[in-house]
Write a protein that holds these residues in place. Structure first.
Motif, short mmCIF file in Angstrom:
data_model
loop_
_atom_site.label_atom_id
_atom_site.label_comp_id
_atom_site.label_asym_id
_atom_site.label_seq_id
_atom_site.Cartn_x
_atom_site.Cartn_y
_atom_site.Cartn_z
N UNK A 31 0.85 -1.20 0.00
CA UNK A 31 0.00 0.00 0.00
C UNK A 31 0.88 1.25 0.00
N UNK A 32 1.96 1.23 0.77
CA UNK A 32 2.89 2.36 0.78
C UNK A 32 3.53 2.55 -0.60
N UNK A 33 3.91 1.44 -1.24
CA UNK A 33 4.50 1.52 -2.58
C UNK A 33 3.49 2.05 -3.59
N UNK A 34 2.23 1.67 -3.45
CA UNK A 34 1.20 2.22 -4.33
C UNK A 34 1.08 3.73 -4.16
N UNK A 37 4.10 5.24 -5.95
CA UNK A 37 3.92 5.16 -7.40
C UNK A 37 2.91 6.21 -7.86
N UNK A 38 1.85 6.41 -7.10
CA UNK A 38 0.85 7.42 -7.47
C UNK A 38 1.45 8.82 -7.44
N UNK A 39 2.26 9.10 -6.41
CA UNK A 39 2.89 10.42 -6.33
C UNK A 39 3.85 10.63 -7.50
N UNK A 40 4.61 9.60 -7.86
CA UNK A 40 5.53 9.72 -8.98
C UNK A 40 4.77 9.84 -10.31
N UNK A 41 3.64 9.15 -10.41
CA UNK A 41 2.81 9.27 -11.60
C UNK A 41 2.32 10.70 -11.77
N UNK A 52 4.94 3.93 -17.73
CA UNK A 52 5.81 3.10 -16.89
C UNK A 52 5.33 3.05 -15.45
N UNK A 53 4.96 4.19 -14.88
CA UNK A 53 4.46 4.21 -13.51
C UNK A 53 3.12 3.48 -13.40
N UNK A 54 2.30 3.55 -14.45
CA UNK A 54 1.02 2.83 -14.43
C UNK A 54 1.24 1.32 -14.44
N UNK A 55 2.17 0.86 -15.25
CA UNK A 55 2.46 -0.59 -15.30
C UNK A 55 3.02 -1.06 -13.96
N UNK A 56 3.94 -0.28 -13.39
CA UNK A 56 4.49 -0.63 -12.08
C UNK A 56 3.39 -0.63 -11.02
N UNK A 57 2.49 0.36 -11.08
CA UNK A 57 1.39 0.44 -10.13
C UNK A 57 0.45 -0.75 -10.24
N UNK A 58 0.16 -1.18 -11.46
CA UNK A 58 -0.71 -2.35 -11.66
C UNK A 58 -0.05 -3.62 -11.14
N UNK A 59 1.27 -3.74 -11.30
CA UNK A 59 2.00 -4.88 -10.78
C UNK A 59 1.92 -4.92 -9.24
#
Length: 116
Positions: A31-34, A37-41, A52-59
């Motif tokens: 959850x913290x990583x999500x 990733x959202x902040x970086x997106x 790239x951030x969307x793919x990482x977020x989905x993973x």
């Protein structure tokens, strides 16, 4: 008998909570990583970075949803909270010996404590 049943249920909930502590930690990290990733997106300027951030977020989201055991641990923690609250309520209800429906009994007790 009620306290014994609450104790047994609390013990079982504690065992489930301890058994699922690892998946709960993994759930918290994912959850913290999500969030990261959202902040970086949101900071990304180009379309390639956003993809790239969307793919990482989905993973990471797939890892998060695969933690059904962490949800069981959270339910066990909530069950422990409810059992603790019920245990405390029983303790307080035993200490009152007066009739709770009569408002004057409570008033007289409070007045007597004020006059001490």
């Amino acid at each position: 008998m009620k306290k014994f049943i609450l104790f047994v249920l609390g013990l079982a909930a504690l065992m489930v909570l301890l058994a699922n502590m690892g998946p709960m930690i993994l759930l918290a990290v994912s959850v913290w990583l999500l969030y990261v990733v959202f902040k970086q997106f949101m900071k990304a300027d180009s379309l390639g970075k956003k993809i790239g951030w969307t793919i990482l977020g989905l993973f990471i989201l797939s890892i998060t949803f695969s933690n059904i055991f962490a949800v069981m641990g959270l339910v066990a923690a909530y069950g422990l909270y409810l059992i603790y609250k019920e245990w405390k309520q029983d303790k307080h209800s035993d200490s009152y010996t007066s009739d709770q429906s009569d408002p004057f009994v409570n008033f007289e007790r409070e007045w007597a404590e004020l006059n001490k």
